[in-house]
Design a protein around this motif. Sequence first.
Motif, PDB file in Angstrom:
ATOM      1  N   GLN A 163     -23.395   5.259  31.038  1.00 37.76           N
ATOM      2  CA  GLN A 163     -24.123   5.702  29.849  1.00 37.76           C
ATOM      3  C   GLN A 163     -23.264   6.644  29.006  1.00 37.76           C
ATOM      4  O   GLN A 163     -23.260   6.548  27.773  1.00 37.76           O
ATOM      5  N   ALA A 164     -22.534   7.524  29.668  1.00 41.42           N
ATOM      6  CA  ALA A 164     -21.656   8.451  28.942  1.00 41.42           C
ATOM      7  C   ALA A 164     -20.636   7.690  28.112  1.00 41.42           C
ATOM      8  O   ALA A 164     -20.408   8.004  26.930  1.00 41.42           O
ATOM      9  N   MET A 165     -20.033   6.671  28.696  1.00 39.22           N
ATOM     10  CA  MET A 165     -19.023   5.890  27.989  1.00 39.22           C
ATOM     11  C   MET A 165     -19.639   5.108  26.822  1.00 39.22           C
ATOM     12  O   MET A 165     -19.025   4.977  25.753  1.00 39.22           O
ATOM     13  N   GLN A 166     -20.843   4.599  27.001  1.00 42.99           N
ATOM     14  CA  GLN A 166     -21.523   3.899  25.909  1.00 42.99           C
ATOM     15  C   GLN A 166     -21.771   4.841  24.734  1.00 42.99           C
ATOM     16  O   GLN A 166     -21.574   4.469  23.567  1.00 42.99           O
ATOM     17  N   ILE A 167     -22.196   6.054  25.051  1.00 46.01           N
ATOM     18  CA  ILE A 167     -22.479   7.052  24.012  1.00 46.01           C
ATOM     19  C   ILE A 167     -21.201   7.432  23.270  1.00 46.01           C
ATOM     20  O   ILE A 167     -21.174   7.501  22.031  1.00 46.01           O
ATOM     21  N   GLN A 189     -20.270  14.009  38.955  1.00 45.36           N
ATOM     22  CA  GLN A 189     -19.769  12.645  39.117  1.00 45.36           C
ATOM     23  C   GLN A 189     -19.321  12.030  37.786  1.00 45.36           C
ATOM     24  O   GLN A 189     -18.767  10.935  37.776  1.00 45.36           O
ATOM     25  N   VAL A 190     -19.584  12.743  36.693  1.00 42.52           N
ATOM     26  CA  VAL A 190     -19.329  12.193  35.362  1.00 42.52           C
ATOM     27  C   VAL A 190     -18.214  12.935  34.623  1.00 42.52           C
ATOM     28  O   VAL A 190     -17.249  12.328  34.142  1.00 42.52           O
ATOM     29  N   LEU A 191     -18.334  14.258  34.534  1.00 40.36           N
ATOM     30  CA  LEU A 191     -17.416  15.036  33.688  1.00 40.36           C
ATOM     31  C   LEU A 191     -15.940  14.906  34.068  1.00 40.36           C
ATOM     32  O   LEU A 191     -15.083  14.891  33.165  1.00 40.36           O
ATOM     33  N   PRO A 192     -15.590  14.813  35.355  1.00 41.40           N
ATOM     34  CA  PRO A 192     -14.160  14.672  35.672  1.00 41.40           C
ATOM     35  C   PRO A 192     -13.508  13.430  35.070  1.00 41.40           C
ATOM     36  O   PRO A 192     -12.282  13.353  34.975  1.00 41.40           O
ATOM     37  N   HIS A 193     -14.316  12.471  34.643  1.00 40.11           N
ATOM     38  CA  HIS A 193     -13.791  11.210  34.097  1.00 40.11           C
ATOM     39  C   HIS A 193     -13.784  11.199  32.568  1.00 40.11           C
ATOM     40  O   HIS A 193     -13.399  10.196  31.964  1.00 40.11           O
ATOM     41  N   LEU A 194     -14.213  12.312  31.947  1.00 38.05           N
ATOM     42  CA  LEU A 194     -14.324  12.364  30.498  1.00 38.05           C
ATOM     43  C   LEU A 194     -13.294  13.312  29.896  1.00 38.05           C
ATOM     44  O   LEU A 194     -12.679  14.106  30.589  1.00 38.05           O
ATOM     45  N   SER A 195     -13.157  13.232  28.582  1.00 43.27           N
ATOM     46  CA  SER A 195     -12.305  14.150  27.834  1.00 43.27           C
ATOM     47  C   SER A 195     -13.161  15.260  27.236  1.00 43.27           C
ATOM     48  O   SER A 195     -14.300  15.027  26.808  1.00 43.27           O
ATOM     49  N   ILE A 196     -12.621  16.456  27.179  1.00 49.96           N
ATOM     50  CA  ILE A 196     -13.331  17.594  26.589  1.00 49.96           C
ATOM     51  C   ILE A 196     -13.645  17.341  25.120  1.00 49.96           C
ATOM     52  O   ILE A 196     -14.576  17.921  24.561  1.00 49.96           O
ATOM     53  N   ILE A 226     -22.090  28.032  31.853  1.00 49.45           N
ATOM     54  CA  ILE A 226     -21.968  26.587  31.649  1.00 49.45           C
ATOM     55  C   ILE A 226     -20.512  26.224  31.374  1.00 49.45           C
ATOM     56  O   ILE A 226     -19.982  25.263  31.936  1.00 49.45           O
ATOM     57  N   ALA A 227     -19.854  27.021  30.523  1.00 47.83           N
ATOM     58  CA  ALA A 227     -18.437  26.779  30.229  1.00 47.83           C
ATOM     59  C   ALA A 227     -17.586  26.870  31.493  1.00 47.83           C
ATOM     60  O   ALA A 227     -16.663  26.062  31.697  1.00 47.83           O
ATOM     61  N   GLU A 228     -17.906  27.824  32.336  1.00 48.70           N
ATOM     62  CA  GLU A 228     -17.170  28.011  33.583  1.00 48.70           C
ATOM     63  C   GLU A 228     -17.285  26.787  34.488  1.00 48.70           C
ATOM     64  O   GLU A 228     -16.293  26.294  35.035  1.00 48.70           O
ATOM     65  N   ARG A 229     -18.507  26.270  34.618  1.00 47.91           N
ATOM     66  CA  ARG A 229     -18.723  25.117  35.495  1.00 47.91           C
ATOM     67  C   ARG A 229     -18.080  23.856  34.921  1.00 47.91           C
ATOM     68  O   ARG A 229     -17.484  23.064  35.670  1.00 47.91           O
ATOM     69  N   VAL A 230     -18.182  23.666  33.612  1.00 42.91           N
ATOM     70  CA  VAL A 230     -17.511  22.525  32.984  1.00 42.91           C
ATOM     71  C   VAL A 230     -16.009  22.610  33.233  1.00 42.91           C
ATOM     72  O   VAL A 230     -15.354  21.610  33.562  1.00 42.91           O
ATOM     73  N   GLY A 231     -15.456  23.818  33.115  1.00 43.88           N
ATOM     74  CA  GLY A 231     -14.034  24.007  33.379  1.00 43.88           C
ATOM     75  C   GLY A 231     -13.657  23.664  34.811  1.00 43.88           C
ATOM     76  O   GLY A 231     -12.633  23.021  35.052  1.00 43.88           O
ATOM     77  N   ASP A 232     -14.497  24.068  35.743  1.00 46.75           N
ATOM     78  CA  ASP A 232     -14.242  23.747  37.155  1.00 46.75           C
ATOM     79  C   ASP A 232     -14.167  22.239  37.366  1.00 46.75           C
ATOM     80  O   ASP A 232     -13.298  21.741  38.093  1.00 46.75           O
ATOM     81  N   LEU A 233     -15.077  21.519  36.733  1.00 49.10           N
ATOM     82  CA  LEU A 233     -15.151  20.066  36.931  1.00 49.10           C
ATOM     83  C   LEU A 233     -14.042  19.318  36.200  1.00 49.10           C
ATOM     84  O   LEU A 233     -13.648  18.230  36.618  1.00 49.10           O
TER      85      LEU A 233
END
Length: 260
Positions: A163-167, A189-196, A226-233
């Motif tokens: 769904q993320a890729m479709q969006i 399971q999603v964010l590590p595969h995406l670009s910031i 939230i920024a911290e956790r996104v950064g971790d992932l």
Amino acid sequence: MRLIDTHAHIYSPKFDSDRKAVMEAIQEAGVERIYMPNVDVETIDQMFQMEKDYPGRCIPMMGLHPCDVKEDFEAQLQVMKEWLWKRPFAAVGEIGLDLYWDKSFFEQQKIALREQISWAQELDLPIVLHCRESMDETIEIIREMQDGKLRGIFHCFTGNLTQAMQIIEMGFLLGIGGVVTYKNGGLDQVLPHLSIENLVLETDAPYLAPVPFRGKRNTPAYLPYIAERVGDLMQMSAVEVAEATSSNALNLFEKFENEL
């Protein structure tokens, strides 16, 4: 750290008792702007008051929330439309579909969504989408109406990688909020595969507070968690996440920003 909260109901009555202190804490946390999604005709005045009290910091959108699409939705839509043609707004929002709370007006929700998307296209504004338990249905409508210019945010994204890729392929951003900090939120399971470049940050305050405040009233002051956790992932620093997502937000809302 420069942060932008792309989605917070900071005008909510839940902040009436200590709004000034909350706004001071938000500023201390480095949150420079709060984009405020409208809900229905009743929230408009409260939202405008926040814009007046905190000019350039609290920025309004205009739209009818899917959970407020009821028998009178056409009359409510008329009010939203009149406002959108009367003065500048950052986006048409919060609009979308919701199959979590009440399914009885789902057909009317789809009518309202398409109508409001058409306004955004006419005014060349982004849209901010609510899609609780209705991600695939929302994607289907956006794909159907995508004219090459339609853009915006899938607010409170909690979907899967497909769904993320479709969006992203449709030219939209993912709004990442407190759910990213939840143990079973699924975004790990999603964010590590995406670009910031495809993300913006949000709180949806006063709802969905991040860990360690889960279950309490949320506030844009918690955006650094939230920024911290996104950064971790995503193997980035929180500062890098903040800078990139803030830039993404300003680019999306560029039309309104140029009018400030």
